[in-house]
Enzyme design. Structure first.
Site, PDB file in Angstrom:
ATOM      1  N   GLU A 147      -5.262  15.983 -11.836  1.00 14.90           N
ATOM      2  CA  GLU A 147      -5.851  16.233 -13.148  1.00 14.90           C
ATOM      3  C   GLU A 147      -7.367  16.393 -13.119  1.00 14.90           C
ATOM      4  O   GLU A 147      -8.107  15.716 -13.829  1.00 14.90           O
ATOM      5  CB  GLU A 147      -5.448  15.114 -14.130  1.00 14.90           C
ATOM      6  CG  GLU A 147      -5.639  15.536 -15.573  1.00 14.90           C
ATOM      7  CD  GLU A 147      -4.883  14.625 -16.558  1.00 14.90           C
ATOM      8  OE1 GLU A 147      -3.703  14.354 -16.338  1.00 14.90           O
ATOM      9  OE2 GLU A 147      -5.510  14.210 -17.545  1.00 14.90           O
TER      10      GLU A 147
ATOM     11  N   ASN B 277      -1.373  17.153 -21.634  1.00 14.92           N
ATOM     12  CA  ASN B 277      -1.676  16.049 -22.545  1.00 14.92           C
ATOM     13  C   ASN B 277      -1.720  16.484 -24.002  1.00 14.92           C
ATOM     14  O   ASN B 277      -2.141  15.711 -24.866  1.00 14.92           O
ATOM     15  CB  ASN B 277      -3.010  15.432 -22.165  1.00 14.92           C
ATOM     16  CG  ASN B 277      -2.835  14.082 -21.516  1.00 14.92           C
ATOM     17  OD1 ASN B 277      -2.475  13.138 -22.193  1.00 14.92           O
ATOM     18  ND2 ASN B 277      -3.055  14.011 -20.226  1.00 14.92           N
TER      19      ASN B 277
ATOM     20  N   HIS C  90      -1.196   8.589 -28.172  1.00 14.06           N
ATOM     21  CA  HIS C  90      -1.489   7.275 -27.590  1.00 14.06           C
ATOM     22  C   HIS C  90      -2.147   6.362 -28.630  1.00 14.06           C
ATOM     23  O   HIS C  90      -1.893   5.161 -28.653  1.00 14.06           O
ATOM     24  CB  HIS C  90      -2.393   7.420 -26.362  1.00 14.06           C
ATOM     25  CG  HIS C  90      -1.705   8.016 -25.176  1.00 14.06           C
ATOM     26  ND1 HIS C  90      -2.377   8.463 -24.063  1.00 14.06           N
ATOM     27  CD2 HIS C  90      -0.384   8.238 -24.922  1.00 14.06           C
ATOM     28  CE1 HIS C  90      -1.508   8.929 -23.176  1.00 14.06           C
ATOM     29  NE2 HIS C  90      -0.297   8.811 -23.674  1.00 14.06           N
TER      30      HIS C  90
ATOM     31  N   LYS D 136       2.718  10.978 -11.824  1.00 15.47           N
ATOM     32  CA  LYS D 136       1.894  10.040 -12.596  1.00 15.47           C
ATOM     33  C   LYS D 136       2.669   8.742 -12.745  1.00 15.47           C
ATOM     34  O   LYS D 136       3.788   8.730 -13.247  1.00 15.47           O
ATOM     35  CB  LYS D 136       1.576  10.609 -13.984  1.00 15.47           C
ATOM     36  CG  LYS D 136       0.389  11.552 -13.995  1.00 15.47           C
ATOM     37  CD  LYS D 136      -0.100  11.782 -15.424  1.00 15.47           C
ATOM     38  CE  LYS D 136      -1.295  12.704 -15.467  1.00 15.47           C
ATOM     39  NZ  LYS D 136      -1.766  12.923 -16.852  1.00 15.47           N
TER      40      LYS D 136
ATOM     41  N   ARG E  61      -4.239  20.400 -15.443  1.00 14.30           N
ATOM     42  CA  ARG E  61      -3.167  19.432 -15.700  1.00 14.30           C
ATOM     43  C   ARG E  61      -3.378  18.699 -17.022  1.00 14.30           C
ATOM     44  O   ARG E  61      -2.423  18.259 -17.660  1.00 14.30           O
ATOM     45  CB  ARG E  61      -3.050  18.436 -14.549  1.00 14.30           C
ATOM     46  CG  ARG E  61      -1.893  17.468 -14.743  1.00 14.30           C
ATOM     47  CD  ARG E  61      -1.513  16.682 -13.507  1.00 14.30           C
ATOM     48  NE  ARG E  61      -0.338  15.866 -13.829  1.00 14.30           N
ATOM     49  CZ  ARG E  61       0.406  15.229 -12.949  1.00 14.30           C
ATOM     50  NH1 ARG E  61       0.113  15.280 -11.675  1.00 14.30           N
ATOM     51  NH2 ARG E  61       1.454  14.528 -13.337  1.00 14.30           N
TER      52      ARG E  61
ATOM     53  N   HIS F 224       7.281   6.891 -27.698  1.00 19.23           N
ATOM     54  CA  HIS F 224       6.255   7.774 -27.154  1.00 19.23           C
ATOM     55  C   HIS F 224       6.448   9.212 -27.650  1.00 19.23           C
ATOM     56  O   HIS F 224       5.503   9.854 -28.114  1.00 19.23           O
ATOM     57  CB  HIS F 224       6.280   7.727 -25.623  1.00 19.23           C
ATOM     58  CG  HIS F 224       5.332   8.683 -24.960  1.00 19.23           C
ATOM     59  ND1 HIS F 224       3.967   8.581 -25.093  1.00 19.23           N
ATOM     60  CD2 HIS F 224       5.561   9.778 -24.192  1.00 19.23           C
ATOM     61  CE1 HIS F 224       3.378   9.583 -24.416  1.00 19.23           C
ATOM     62  NE2 HIS F 224       4.328  10.311 -23.855  1.00 19.23           N
TER      63      HIS F 224
ATOM     64  N   HIS G 206      -1.205  14.077 -26.888  1.00 26.46           N
ATOM     65  CA  HIS G 206      -1.162  12.723 -26.324  1.00 26.46           C
ATOM     66  C   HIS G 206      -2.369  11.867 -26.696  1.00 26.46           C
ATOM     67  O   HIS G 206      -2.255  10.646 -26.747  1.00 26.46           O
ATOM     68  CB  HIS G 206      -1.010  12.787 -24.801  1.00 26.46           C
ATOM     69  CG  HIS G 206       0.405  13.054 -24.365  1.00 26.46           C
ATOM     70  ND1 HIS G 206       1.073  14.213 -24.696  1.00 26.46           N
ATOM     71  CD2 HIS G 206       1.294  12.309 -23.645  1.00 26.46           C
ATOM     72  CE1 HIS G 206       2.304  14.178 -24.185  1.00 26.46           C
ATOM     73  NE2 HIS G 206       2.453  13.046 -23.542  1.00 26.46           N
TER      74      HIS G 206
ATOM     75  N   GLU H  61       8.585  16.335 -26.139  1.00 27.56           N
ATOM     76  CA  GLU H  61       7.904  16.809 -24.929  1.00 27.56           C
ATOM     77  C   GLU H  61       8.349  18.237 -24.588  1.00 27.56           C
ATOM     78  O   GLU H  61       7.549  19.046 -24.117  1.00 27.56           O
ATOM     79  CB  GLU H  61       8.159  15.875 -23.734  1.00 27.56           C
ATOM     80  CG  GLU H  61       7.627  14.450 -23.900  1.00 27.56           C
ATOM     81  CD  GLU H  61       6.123  14.301 -23.590  1.00 27.56           C
ATOM     82  OE1 GLU H  61       5.422  15.309 -23.362  1.00 27.56           O
ATOM     83  OE2 GLU H  61       5.646  13.145 -23.606  1.00 27.56           O
TER      84      GLU H  61
ATOM     85  N   LYS I 275       5.994  22.343 -15.350  1.00 29.29           N
ATOM     86  CA  LYS I 275       5.234  21.202 -14.848  1.00 29.29           C
ATOM     87  C   LYS I 275       4.959  21.338 -13.358  1.00 29.29           C
ATOM     88  O   LYS I 275       3.836  21.077 -12.888  1.00 29.29           O
ATOM     89  CB  LYS I 275       5.975  19.895 -15.124  1.00 29.29           C
ATOM     90  CG  LYS I 275       5.165  18.680 -14.707  1.00 29.29           C
ATOM     91  CD  LYS I 275       5.348  17.532 -15.622  1.00 29.29           C
ATOM     92  CE  LYS I 275       4.375  16.408 -15.321  1.00 29.29           C
ATOM     93  NZ  LYS I 275       4.672  15.213 -16.114  1.00 29.29           N
TER      94      LYS I 275
ATOM     95  N   ARG J 258       0.810  -1.232   0.000  1.00 28.75           N
ATOM     96  CA  ARG J 258       0.000   0.000   0.000  1.00 28.75           C
ATOM     97  C   ARG J 258       0.841   1.279   0.000  1.00 28.75           C
ATOM     98  O   ARG J 258       0.363   2.346   0.366  1.00 28.75           O
ATOM     99  CB  ARG J 258      -0.993   0.032   1.154  1.00 28.75           C
ATOM    100  CG  ARG J 258      -1.983  -1.118   1.141  1.00 28.75           C
ATOM    101  CD  ARG J 258      -3.187  -0.836   2.024  1.00 28.75           C
ATOM    102  NE  ARG J 258      -4.083  -1.996   2.035  1.00 28.75           N
ATOM    103  CZ  ARG J 258      -4.049  -2.968   2.955  1.00 28.75           C
ATOM    104  NH1 ARG J 258      -3.181  -2.914   3.945  1.00 28.75           N
ATOM    105  NH2 ARG J 258      -4.895  -3.967   2.874  1.00 28.75           N
TER     106      ARG J 258
END
Lengths: 364, 364
Positions: B239, B247, B254, B145, B243, B267, B250, B187, B229, B123
């Site tokens: 997000e 993306n 993706h 993330k 935030r 990526h 993206h 990026e 950032k 956890r």
């Protein structure tokens, strides 16, 4: 008849949410609607589904909520990655997004897995707990511990992630097999042992009514346990300190479950035996008397629970307990009792004390 | 020579931590020691391990830290459950407990997976990011993330979980293949496009120096991106709003990665083409001019990046994008540009606009 007997708040640092304790409430849309979105994934198992799934799904659909079900096989032996993946697949197949709510409809295994899926699907979506067993109503549905098992350790993979609300519907206990009722009672007794000797006396006096499923008594017991847990979680959400006391009986209990094969001993049965072992260890440490342990064994028997663990090799006991989450920098730590109703966290580096306490249950 | 060029703080609501940007710093125990425990699991891959693992492991062991390594296969195609399980198995085999620190030594794939393992092992245990690629230094190592991919969607399973510290060592960029340097630059350019037109002009003027790995220029670029950032994450850690602007490119990116097979398009390459598509969509929505898009394509080519996506069927584009995490109650949402340097989140229910924008890249 619909009735909310009690309504209390959990003030976890990360999220504040209500627990409703009542009868006929789990499919009451007037109560549910504040805590769910327009799309709901009901995660349940193949024992609970025939009993309650249609009722919940219809209540949602009748009110314009798109509700779909993910039905898992029942049992602790399925609290694993395969079941978790089945939840992810169901969510993706139904195009669940970040506004979709998961409702966990079932016992502790369903709640822990559905909660972990909610914590990790798309990095977190909302979820609601509808615990249908005594064990999950008094313990696992409250406080945000979610997890799956790993072959090397129980609840080894998980997250702290709080639900939006908990609906503890006492009516669902009517269909609970007696063995499961007893297993839940083990956690109820655990609360008394770790923190409230008055509650222990109340349980000793009223165990017959509780095991007879008198709803007013059950409501009282569920409320008391949830209050104790909420107070602890409010102070220590992520188990940096006192939350570990809720683990009374669990270090031994997890070892029993793992050694006997998940699902063979119910979690609550293992916790019952684990609490007795915690008493025996406390005796060895000089903090409890033989008559205290006898009293604990007696109430376990009153609740039709085992008052002793199975017998296996000491090396096996040790191997399991070395994977306990309370181990810190290699040192094992046990929840022991300084009195009935007062638990303390005790580091233990001398395994001989442990061996002495476990002696009757060690296979040579 | 050891040198910390810059040192900035990320003020995420859940945790405050430093980013060190420098040369020769990743194995500097004087810097590391404040952020780790007595036992460390180094998670890395089979490309980075031969280059940097011994240096880090020796620095730790020489200072009395028990350090063991978990080496994964390299590549986005291994950012999956099998690799995650390999991390869990390694942690359990070495009796990692809640005080054990994970150090993620590698690029974005290693950082995302090691971070998710840290978020979920028992956890949650502490972790430190040592990003060794430009992409991970400017983007994925910062902001918490963490994720793995699911066959149906990139980063579909994950958690928001902040590291204890980030060590961006520019020396590690010396060993980076040029294709990876370009991927990281995508990026960097993304940051300029979504929020800073001055930075875009600076990149256009200095791309040759950056691609020539001039360390002073790289330090400047990494600092600028990390600052942007950090400012966004401080306001919107999980997000809920702005935030999502990070993306940019993206949603399309993706889709390209999933369609082409994870690891075939890097990526960053997919994000570069995705940014161009976001420009074309913005043109269709009337918020960007053709010459703006031409300027974006030009800087992508300066950085040796693709300035157009591969061609495939519209249904495939749609199928991938419907699993995007920005989809809300069934509605797709795209990050578009209202000008170069200004991004906005745009819901889109008319797929014809999307089809028009993608037209040159649709296989009929």
């Amino acid at each position: 008849m619909k009735k909310v007997w009690h309504n209390l708040m959990v003030d976890a640092p990360s999220h504040r949410y209500p627990i409703y304790i009542g009868s006929g409430i789990f499919a009451d849309f007037a109560l549910l609607k504040a805590h769910i979105g327009k799309k709901v994934a009901i995660v349940t198992n193949d024992v609970v589904a025939p009993l309650y799934l249609d009722t919940l799904q219809n209540a949602l659909r009748d009110n314009g909520v798109a509700a779909f079900a993910i039905v898992l096989p029942d049992g602790e032996q399925h609290k694993n990655h395969a079941s978790l993946n089945a939840i992810y697949d169901g969510l993706l197949r139904h195009h669940a997004d970040r506004k979709t709510t998961i409702i966990a409809l079932g016992g502790g295994v369903v709640g822990d897995m559905a909660g972990f899926a909610a914590a990790t699907y798309q990095r977190g979506i909302p979820f609601v707990q509808v615990p249908t067993t005594l064990l999950s109503q008094v313990d696992s549905s409250v406080g945000g511990k979610t997890a799956i098992n790993h072959p090397l350790g129980k609840n080894m993979i998980g997250a702290f992630y709080q639900p939006q609300a908990v609906f503890a519907d006492l009516d669902t206990l009517d269909t609970l097999p007696e063995r499961e009722l007893s297993a839940g009672m083990a956690e109820v007794i655990k609360y008394a042992l770790l923190g409230d000797s008055d509650f222990l006396r109340w349980l000793e006096a009223n165990m017959a009514a509780l095991m007879g499923r008198n709803q007013a008594f059950l409501a009282q017991a569920v409320l008391h346990c949830c209050r104790m847990k909420a107070a602890i979680v409010a102070q220590d959400e992520t188990e940096q300190g006192m939350r570990a006391l809720l683990n009374l009986g669990h270090t031994f209990g997890h070892a029993i479950e793992a050694e006997m094969g998940y699902g063979n001993w119910l979690h609550g049965e293992a916790v019952a035996a684990g609490c007795v072992l915690a008493c025996l260890l406390s005796e060895r440490l000089g903090s409890l008397k033989t008559k205290d342990t006898a009293r604990v064994r007696a109430i376990m028997r009153q609740a039709k629970l085992p008052d002793a663990p199975p017998v296996f090799a000491f090396e096996r006991w040790l191997a399991h307990m070395r994977h306990d989450k309370k181990v810190e920098s290699g040192m094992m730590r046990f929840v022991t009792l300084s009195a009935l109703g007062r638990a303390v966290l005790t580091p233990l580096d001398d395994v001989r004390i442990l061996r002495d306490a476990l002696q009757p249950f060690i296979l040579d």
